[in-house]
Enzyme design. Sequence first.
Site, short mmCIF file in Angstrom:
data_model
loop_
_atom_site.label_atom_id
_atom_site.label_comp_id
_atom_site.label_asym_id
_atom_site.label_seq_id
_atom_site.Cartn_x
_atom_site.Cartn_y
_atom_site.Cartn_z
CD GLU A 114 -3.01 -0.85 0.05
OE1 GLU A 114 -3.24 0.31 -0.36
OE2 GLU A 114 -3.54 -1.86 -0.46
CB SER A 127 -37.59 -42.92 32.98
OG SER A 127 -38.54 -43.87 32.51
#
Length: 819
Positions: free
Chosen positions: A118, A491
């Site tokens: 850049e 159960s």
Amino acid sequence: MSSTKKTQQDAHKPGNKSRSGQARKNGKGSVAHALLLTIGGLVLAGVVIAGLLVTYALVVMTPQLPALDAITDYRPKVPLRIYTADHVLIGEFGEERRSLVKLDDIPADMKNAVLAIEDARFYQHGGIDVIGILRAGLADIMHGGASQGASTITMQVARNVFLSSEKTYSRKIYEILLAYKIETALSKDQILEVYMNQIYLGQRSFGFAAAARTYFGKDLKDITLAQAAMLAGLPKAPSAYNPVVNPKRARVRQEYILKRMRDLEFITQEQYDQAIAEDIQVKTKGNNYSVHAEYAIEMVRQMLYAQFKEDTYTRGLSVTTTLNAADQQAAYDAVRKGVMDYDRRHGYRGPEATIELPAGGDERDQAIEDALQDKPDNDDIVPAVVLSADPKQVQAMLRNDTAVTISGEGLRLAASALSAKAGKNLKIQKGSVIRVINTAKGWQITQLPQVEATMVSLTPQTGAIRSLVGGFDFNQNKFNHVTQAWRQPGSTFKPFIYSAALEKGFGPASIINDAPVSFPGAPGQGPWEPKDDDQPDGPMPLRTGLQRSKNLVSIRLLDAIGVKYAQEFVTSHFGFDLDKTPPYLPLALGAGQVTPLQLVGAYAVLANGGYRVNPYLISQVTDSRGAVLSKVEPQVAGQNATRVLDARNSYIMTSLLQSVAQRGTGAGTNILRRTDLAGKTGTTNDAFDGWFAGYQNSLVAVAWMGYDQPKSLGSREFGAQLALPIWTEYMGRALRGVPEYQMPMPAGVTTINNEFYFDNFTPGNGFIASLGLGAGASASASGAPVEIGPDGLPVPAPVPQTNPQEDEKQNILKLFSGH
């Protein structure tokens, strides 16, 4: 002769040649002079125009420049962040994915990669790269428009923070002016820090820390040089160089950046070679964090949004949850393993699709890419297209152009689909879209399961949720089964009926007849005759009835204490919903409805000695400045929590449930080699649901498995095979290093013949010794009468009296007969 004529004649004389040449020479000089004047005029005009532009910029545009508060007091939109109790980031939500990092915390490779591509002269120029601008301007003139830019990092900060991205000369001038202004206000490091946090990098990610998480599922500090170079390629065009969408173009740009870094001597040749050779694994849709907690973080998001609305996503809220990172990952892994094990038991269902696959080259690669486009990875279960297949070997291509070979054990699940006799929908062949998984034993063919499962655990003393997994995969199914799935508990509900029975005078030594029973039906209906999974075994202690999960014992017990009483007891003591706890006898078998979160809270009452604690997930919320907005002060068992159950009841129920875990239907817990585990299995009618709920003093957990649209999990599947393995897998990791603990016996409990009794319900003193045996006696499973003694236990049948002489005679005869 006139003078005119003479002049004309003189002009033709030989001696006048030089005068004519001089005239021509003077003409040429005039042209050159004019050309110089023109160029000079143009230069002067250019200078004047430039001067006017500078003057215009200084006089007109400069006053219009925005204040630099946005970067001198940098406060971007920061998303909601969610952490575990041990401060591991597990999720974030926001308009922008962003994670602010200090420049010193950014790896050198990441900074150098950005500078290389850049703005290599960032630390040398004053914010404007004049040579770059002239080069870009010339290119713009040659192309007839604004086609190139020469933006430095400072100029990009100016544009990204203050300006639009449109390519116009006026915006460029503003950009230059702002760049100079920024350079005077901030240091180079401050400018670079803003850039590294602000730049858009695709996938809603702003800044390199967020991008590292998005693309690689890593913290920025953990990325490699190769990954840093790939991220550095994104600012130019995030959509074009996105490694998820365009992996090939991303790779080309990454290689170019690595070359730039090498040429600029940011890296050595050896580092370059290593980075070029690295196989980068890019994350697709799925989890971007080291711990899977998608269901939990969605719960947090919803709770925060209810309070803060849209500000939830921008004001930088930080949420600390009660989750433990290691526990959460253990729960996730346990659910995945349990579901995959179940899925393997029930066979291969065939490929997900089949495509026409070209012979090779770019056409084949494109066909594979298209086929896998809408097939996201499911964590480690990834899609692939079959290149060739036979019963001994399958070759397939993954989305990242990786070819894998599967053979031997890896083909076991799909063996029937590789047979020549395989049906059309089952057969694996060239072009089949399948799922594969890479295990310690190599690549294996697998499939996405259709069944769901959950795991939720909490600290019983406080209600702090330690782990929460709401389903197999959040991206596949966002329905949170922990909080939203109302299912029959089977159960696992029986212990609450037993707990209610203890308060009515029953105890572990009460003898309950496990024998067929019939109850009158509703008007117009026949009698209800409940069944069990196995044959009735006759009279047995209540402890054995729960240990073996005997349905007929539980129903007799509920009938004896009364359904209305039981309904009131379980809802007021354990927090079940009244309208989902129907007052009829099938309640004893878990015919009501609960959520896993509700069930784990109920078992916490048994685990913590009888106190109601409220399960909670969020412990603290702070704003972006660290100010505490809310903090939970939990109710703690034994301190400020409400007691809802007698300590004696909790103690005896824990003893009963330890029997279940050690010697009953939950004996699978013995794999953990602990004696302090208590729990109960649960399976509903036709095996629509499989459960295991259990605890140790410091941790209570519930596991569930079933289909979203209820259907049988299989005639041979029970809670012990479905949910218990998930529970033990989780608890084995969560309790690692936790010492065993035995609950101390509270006051009011007495022991008779090694069995526990309430001291106000002892044999002959309010204790209910038997149920369903008639007037003190009844037939056992063998048909012999059973007598109940004063201690509440069956009295052994008397040994028949025999004649000793006759016995001796018979023994002698047996010796001679050879028997």
